[in-house]
Design an enzyme around this catalytic site. Sequence first.
Site, PDB file in Angstrom:
ATOM      1  N   ARG A 249       0.774  -1.030  -0.009  1.00  0.00           N
ATOM      2  CA  ARG A 249      -0.160  -0.245   0.146  1.00  0.00           C
ATOM      3  C   ARG A 249       1.347   1.012   0.128  1.00  0.00           C
ATOM      4  O   ARG A 249       0.254   1.980  -0.509  1.00  0.00           O
ATOM      5  CB  ARG A 249      -0.590   0.311   1.315  1.00  0.00           C
ATOM      6  CG  ARG A 249      -1.831  -1.128   1.253  1.00  0.00           C
ATOM      7  CD  ARG A 249      -2.468  -1.340   2.164  1.00  0.00           C
ATOM      8  NE  ARG A 249      -3.910  -1.839   2.702  1.00  0.00           N
ATOM      9  CZ  ARG A 249      -4.666  -2.397   3.528  1.00  0.00           C
ATOM     10  NH1 ARG A 249      -4.212  -2.348   4.567  1.00  0.00           N
ATOM     11  NH2 ARG A 249      -5.420  -3.492   3.219  1.00  0.00           N
ATOM     12  N   GLU A 369      -5.688  -4.227  -2.767  1.00  0.00           N
ATOM     13  CA  GLU A 369      -5.152  -3.229  -1.321  1.00  0.00           C
ATOM     14  C   GLU A 369      -5.969  -3.072  -0.476  1.00  0.00           C
ATOM     15  O   GLU A 369      -5.421  -2.057   0.262  1.00  0.00           O
ATOM     16  CB  GLU A 369      -4.040  -2.884  -1.912  1.00  0.00           C
ATOM     17  CG  GLU A 369      -2.655  -3.240  -3.213  1.00  0.00           C
ATOM     18  CD  GLU A 369      -1.753  -4.340  -1.872  1.00  0.00           C
ATOM     19  OE1 GLU A 369      -2.176  -3.564  -0.945  1.00  0.00           O
ATOM     20  OE2 GLU A 369      -1.111  -5.039  -2.120  1.00  0.00           O
TER      21      GLU A 369
END
Length: 390
Positions: A249, A369
Amino acid sequence: PDLFEAPDYYNLDELLTEEHKLVRDAAREWVKRDISPIIEDYAQKAEFPTQIVKGLADIGAFGPYIPEEYGGAGLDQISYGLIMQEIERGDSGVRSTASVQSSLVMYPIWKYGNEAQRQKYLPKLASGEWIGSFGLTEPDHGSNPGGMVTNFKDMGDHYLLNGAKMWISNAPFCQIAVVWAKNEEGRIHGLIVERGMEGFSTPETHNKWSLRASATGELIFDNVKVPKENLLPNKSGLGAPLGCLDSARFGIAWGAIGAAMDCYDTALRYSKERLQFGKPIGQFQLQQKKLAEMITEITKAQLLAWRLGVMRENGTATSAQISMAKRNNVDMAITIAREARQMLGGMGITGEYSIMRHSMNLESVITYEGTHDIHLLITGLDVTGLNAFK
Ligand code: TGC
Ligand code: FAD
């Protein structure tokens, strides 16, 4: 465009070291030379350009922060971010391949693996000889990976793995997969599954309108015998895969800036060249508003990413802080792509320009994600102490 314009409205370069700039410029040059000229064609064909794997390894995109003793580039977190930014300027799908390899395959082997596993896998992954994939999401468990049903049983001299993963980047051609599965007590562990193991297959997912130059597929385990030495021994529980997501991320928070920069750059150039009503469209106030908002949002996102990079390097960035940057920067990029697309009028919908491809790609980036909604709830939990997931 022959050159990338790299907006740096607040002179962020002053905050970067010489090494950061060298790493960034090498990635930028490579993307300009080897990605931008070919990527539209591969996206149209819905094919991953396998010939770029070596170039990705050469610019340090496979394990930027993994120590050199394991074949990684031994760089810091900001370098990692800058590499992701430059790659995603080219295409989010190419950045996905690098993100998965680095943060979701090399990272868990480095952090949760033993020395033999590090030695066996990391150098081959760093060089691109092997490509890895990361299996967390399942058909019925996406935002809620803790509910996964993929499982393994201890058979004495090996584990028996059953289940299926879905939406897995790199799956169709990966040599290895880091797979998250529950043991008989329901505890989540990571297992390294290798192509060629009996009962392991990786069918490709077709008909995507997004991330078309990245290969996505399933990981199917039908009584796969996994050697015991393939279990990652040093961390278990949902926190183990979520720790990998923190790293990925972080990279995406930077990557999204690259996609946004390319859209902004393209729209800015176009606005100066395209004449309507006898004037460049960039002279109209409504078009200037779009450009002014874009450069403002890019600048804010750059500052967020840079500060997060410093905290990540210090080891002080929290998962919630990483989550905020992923959400904000991807949302920023998708909004800019949409506005920039409109600035090109009809030309904006064609493959002559990169914007529509970025726009479609970012629909995946805002979903994978952790979806935008999930990240809002992570911030919500962090500031209220009240958990919307329970
Ligand atoms: P929860 O009870 O909150 O947490 C379970 C355990 O994990 C710990 N934890 C973390 N650890 C490290 N990093 C994080 N970010 C962490 N977040 C939580 C937590 O402390 C706890 O530890 P322990 O020791 O107490 O057990 O878990 P939950 O089930 O309530 O779920 C929380 C939630 C919804 C935030 C989480 O499940 C989530 O993030 N969901 C989104 C799923 C997701 O992001 N999937 C991504 C799949 S991979 C992918 O998309 C790759 S695309 C790549 C590409 O192509 O570029
Ligand atoms: P769902 O979880 O079913 O969500 C559907 C909708 O419900 C979303 O809008 C979501 O925000 C919302 N929602 C869900 N829960 C809540 C809630 N509690 N409150 C409010 N709203 C909620 N996964 C991997 O493991 N490895 C990979 O390599 C990988 N690559 C991917 C590549 C692509 C191109 C794509 C599209 C996905 C990839 N994923 C990968 C999967 C990705 O992480 C999931 O798609 C994502 O986590 C969302 O899960 P889902 O698709 O099952 O959606």
